[in-house]
Design a protein around this motif. Structure first.
Motif, PDB file in Angstrom:
ATOM      1  N   MET A 183     -22.193 -59.425   8.783  1.00 46.23           N
ATOM      2  CA  MET A 183     -21.290 -58.817   9.719  1.00 46.23           C
ATOM      3  C   MET A 183     -21.323 -57.308   9.600  1.00 46.23           C
ATOM      4  N   THR A 184     -20.856 -56.674  10.582  1.00 44.82           N
ATOM      5  CA  THR A 184     -20.927 -55.224  10.539  1.00 44.82           C
ATOM      6  C   THR A 184     -19.687 -54.591  11.132  1.00 44.82           C
ATOM      7  N   PRO A 185     -18.773 -54.026  10.351  1.00 45.73           N
ATOM      8  CA  PRO A 185     -17.554 -53.440  10.882  1.00 45.73           C
ATOM      9  C   PRO A 185     -17.545 -51.931  10.875  1.00 45.73           C
ATOM     10  N   PRO A 186     -16.715 -51.301  11.649  1.00 46.27           N
ATOM     11  CA  PRO A 186     -16.612 -49.863  11.659  1.00 46.27           C
ATOM     12  C   PRO A 186     -15.928 -49.323  10.422  1.00 46.27           C
ATOM     13  N   GLY A 187     -16.237 -48.100  10.095  1.00 44.07           N
ATOM     14  CA  GLY A 187     -15.627 -47.448   8.940  1.00 44.07           C
ATOM     15  C   GLY A 187     -16.544 -46.351   8.452  1.00 44.07           C
ATOM     16  N   TRP A 188     -16.126 -45.664   7.397  1.00 49.44           N
ATOM     17  CA  TRP A 188     -16.960 -44.632   6.770  1.00 49.44           C
ATOM     18  C   TRP A 188     -17.970 -45.313   5.851  1.00 49.44           C
ATOM     19  N   HIS A 189     -19.268 -45.025   6.045  1.00 48.55           N
ATOM     20  CA  HIS A 189     -20.321 -45.613   5.233  1.00 48.55           C
ATOM     21  C   HIS A 189     -21.320 -44.528   4.836  1.00 48.55           C
ATOM     22  N   PRO A 190     -22.108 -44.777   3.783  1.00 50.08           N
ATOM     23  CA  PRO A 190     -23.161 -43.826   3.420  1.00 50.08           C
ATOM     24  C   PRO A 190     -24.057 -43.563   4.627  1.00 50.08           C
ATOM     25  N   ASP A 191     -24.334 -42.316   4.873  1.00 48.42           N
ATOM     26  CA  ASP A 191     -25.131 -41.915   6.033  1.00 48.42           C
ATOM     27  C   ASP A 191     -26.573 -42.407   5.867  1.00 48.42           C
ATOM     28  N   PRO A 192     -27.051 -43.296   6.760  1.00 46.24           N
ATOM     29  CA  PRO A 192     -28.413 -43.803   6.620  1.00 46.24           C
ATOM     30  C   PRO A 192     -29.467 -42.729   6.844  1.00 46.24           C
ATOM     31  N   GLY A 193     -29.060 -41.610   7.443  1.00 46.40           N
ATOM     32  CA  GLY A 193     -30.007 -40.533   7.679  1.00 46.40           C
ATOM     33  C   GLY A 193     -29.982 -39.451   6.612  1.00 46.40           C
ATOM     34  N   TYR A 194     -29.210 -39.685   5.533  1.00 45.55           N
ATOM     35  CA  TYR A 194     -29.101 -38.682   4.468  1.00 45.55           C
ATOM     36  C   TYR A 194     -30.454 -38.460   3.807  1.00 45.55           C
ATOM     37  N   SER A 195     -30.888 -37.220   3.722  1.00 39.88           N
ATOM     38  CA  SER A 195     -32.224 -36.894   3.219  1.00 39.88           C
ATOM     39  C   SER A 195     -32.291 -36.752   1.711  1.00 39.88           C
ATOM     40  N   GLY A 196     -31.133 -36.685   1.057  1.00 39.71           N
ATOM     41  CA  GLY A 196     -31.124 -36.475  -0.384  1.00 39.71           C
ATOM     42  C   GLY A 196     -30.935 -35.018  -0.760  1.00 39.71           C
ATOM     43  N   ASN A 197     -30.961 -34.139   0.237  1.00 37.92           N
ATOM     44  CA  ASN A 197     -30.735 -32.714   0.001  1.00 37.92           C
ATOM     45  C   ASN A 197     -29.273 -32.380   0.230  1.00 37.92           C
ATOM     46  N   GLY A 198     -28.638 -31.745  -0.758  1.00 34.55           N
ATOM     47  CA  GLY A 198     -27.237 -31.391  -0.638  1.00 34.55           C
ATOM     48  C   GLY A 198     -26.337 -32.560  -0.982  1.00 34.55           C
ATOM     49  N   PRO A 199     -25.008 -32.349  -0.877  1.00 36.93           N
ATOM     50  CA  PRO A 199     -24.038 -33.394  -1.233  1.00 36.93           C
ATOM     51  C   PRO A 199     -24.209 -34.622  -0.353  1.00 36.93           C
ATOM     52  N   ALA A 200     -24.001 -35.777  -0.945  1.00 33.02           N
ATOM     53  CA  ALA A 200     -24.061 -37.016  -0.170  1.00 33.02           C
ATOM     54  C   ALA A 200     -22.961 -37.009   0.883  1.00 33.02           C
ATOM     55  N   GLN A 201     -23.212 -37.654   2.010  1.00 26.98           N
ATOM     56  CA  GLN A 201     -22.207 -37.700   3.060  1.00 26.98           C
ATOM     57  C   GLN A 201     -22.105 -39.104   3.628  1.00 26.98           C
ATOM     58  N   GLU A 202     -20.998 -39.345   4.329  1.00 28.74           N
ATOM     59  CA  GLU A 202     -20.760 -40.617   4.984  1.00 28.74           C
ATOM     60  C   GLU A 202     -20.737 -40.399   6.488  1.00 28.74           C
ATOM     61  N   ARG A 203     -21.083 -41.450   7.215  1.00 26.78           N
ATOM     62  CA  ARG A 203     -21.080 -41.404   8.674  1.00 26.78           C
ATOM     63  C   ARG A 203     -20.216 -42.552   9.195  1.00 26.78           C
ATOM     64  N   TRP A 204     -19.540 -42.347  10.322  1.00 23.79           N
ATOM     65  CA  TRP A 204     -18.660 -43.368  10.883  1.00 23.79           C
ATOM     66  C   TRP A 204     -19.483 -44.407  11.646  1.00 23.79           C
ATOM     67  N   TRP A 205     -19.325 -45.672  11.217  1.00 23.73           N
ATOM     68  CA  TRP A 205     -19.940 -46.832  11.895  1.00 23.73           C
ATOM     69  C   TRP A 205     -18.864 -47.482  12.747  1.00 23.73           C
ATOM     70  N   ASP A 206     -19.104 -47.639  14.069  1.00 25.18           N
ATOM     71  CA  ASP A 206     -18.047 -48.119  14.961  1.00 25.18           C
ATOM     72  C   ASP A 206     -18.086 -49.629  15.174  1.00 25.18           C
ATOM     73  N   GLY A 207     -18.888 -50.314  14.389  1.00 25.63           N
ATOM     74  CA  GLY A 207     -18.990 -51.753  14.521  1.00 25.63           C
ATOM     75  C   GLY A 207     -20.206 -52.178  15.309  1.00 25.63           C
ATOM     76  N   ALA A 208     -20.848 -51.202  15.990  1.00 27.49           N
ATOM     77  CA  ALA A 208     -22.038 -51.518  16.768  1.00 27.49           C
ATOM     78  C   ALA A 208     -23.139 -50.480  16.572  1.00 27.49           C
ATOM     79  N   GLN A 209     -22.746 -49.246  16.248  1.00 28.87           N
ATOM     80  CA  GLN A 209     -23.730 -48.184  16.103  1.00 28.87           C
ATOM     81  C   GLN A 209     -23.146 -47.041  15.283  1.00 28.87           C
ATOM     82  N   TRP A 210     -24.017 -46.154  14.794  1.00 32.40           N
ATOM     83  CA  TRP A 210     -23.583 -44.965  14.066  1.00 32.40           C
ATOM     84  C   TRP A 210     -23.121 -43.910  15.061  1.00 32.40           C
ATOM     85  N   THR A 211     -22.021 -43.225  14.747  1.00 26.80           N
ATOM     86  CA  THR A 211     -21.500 -42.173  15.623  1.00 26.80           C
ATOM     87  C   THR A 211     -21.876 -40.807  15.073  1.00 26.80           C
TER      88      THR A 211
END
Length: 298
Positions: free
Chosen positions: A1-29
């Motif tokens: 299942m896949t719900p919305p919320g703050w999740h580790p950013d799948p596009g994080y390159s590893g440079n700089g502080p880790a960040q989270e991205r909002w998942w809306d239950g269907a796609q990354w915002t």
């Protein structure tokens, strides 16, 4: 299942502080924030199902897996690449958008300014959908501004023992929050069951689904509204097989809004019996103080 919320950013390159991205239950915002996990780890968060705070549970089930931090759900599969999209229903006011600098959310999956759901003993409330889900004895219930969820039976995922799965999960959200656009409850339920099965049991936690059997496809009355339910039994590549169910019905507080309830139980002696799922469905009601019809399923 896949719900919305703050999740580790799948596009994080590893440079700089880790960040989270909002998942809306269907796609990354386009909403991002600094990752609280970069400083400390806090409890458990449900990835394929429930998120604490803004809980749009877009996918669920025994296939639901827990990602290792509290306050938010993460996608159960490696989902889409990050991209800026319009603000989704239930998206936080906190955090920042790509290319912008802004404040962080409060770290519990709920952005500043979001309306807290009412507290009702024995129920998990989905404020946006206007419903409350009954919490069975021994289960964990999570209310949210958008979405609500129930989970039980944490265990190591068979396909990835570093992750935590649950034996059973039930999650709700407005259909619009899941980007489910089918017109009638029957159309929506029949469309959603395939997505539910794949997101609950088709990812790395359980491997691919090799086959499925339809156990139920019928009209049902939930919280006073005429809805539709589809239930499958799926055969997985790894670990236990599973039962998945997609239930769609009109919101008791807004007849123009469809509500989706995704459920998934492992086929395992330690998993809840399907009768528990039926009890939950019958116990769904209008959220306390929200008005509208109440009542169970028939």
């Amino acid at each position: 299942m896949t719900p919305p919320g703050w999740h580790p950013d799948p596009g994080y390159s590893g440079n700089g502080p880790a960040q989270e991205r909002w998942w809306d239950g269907a796609q990354w915002t386009g909403h991002v924030r600094a990752s609280p996990g970069a400083a400390r780890r806090r409890g458990i968060r449900i990835g394929v199902g429930v998120t604490v705070g803004a809980v749009v549970l877009a996918a669920i089930g025994g296939g639901v897996y827990l990602l290792g931090e509290d306050g938010g759900g993460g996608p159960g599969t490696a989902a889409s690449s990050p991209s800026a999209v319009p603000d989704p229903p239930g998206a936080p006011d906190g955090g920042e958008k790509d290319g912008e600098k802004g404040g962080e959310g409060n770290g519990d999956g709920q952005g500043p300014g979001e309306q807290l759901p009412p507290t009702e003993p024995g129920f998990a409330t989905d404020l946006a959908a206007g419903i409350s889900l009954p919490v069975p004895q021994g289960w964990k219930g999570t209310s949210g501004a958008v979405g609500a969820g129930l989970t039980t039976g944490e265990h190591a995922c068979p396909g990835d023992t570093a992750e935590t799965c649950v034996r059973g999960g039930v999650f709700s959200a407005p259909a619009a929050a899941m980007k489910l656009t089918a017109g009638t409850p029957e159309e929506a339920a029949k469309k959603d069951i395939t997505l539910n099965a794949q997101e609950s049991y088709g990812g790395k936690s359980y491997g691919k689904i090799s086959s499925h059997e339809e156990l139920k496809s019928e009209a049902v009355t939930v919280a006073g509204g005429k809805g539709y339910v589809v239930r499958w039994k799926v055969v997985t590549e790894k670990g236990d097989d599973g039962y998945v169910e997609s239930l769609v019905f009109p919101s008791p507080t807004s007849k123009d809004m469809l509500v989706v309830v995704r459920s998934g139980f492992d086929v395992n002696k330690d998993a809840p019996k399907l009768s528990v799922l039926d009890d939950i469905t019958r116990g769904i009601k209008a959220a306390s103080g929200a008005g509208g019809g109440a009542g169970g399923a028939v």
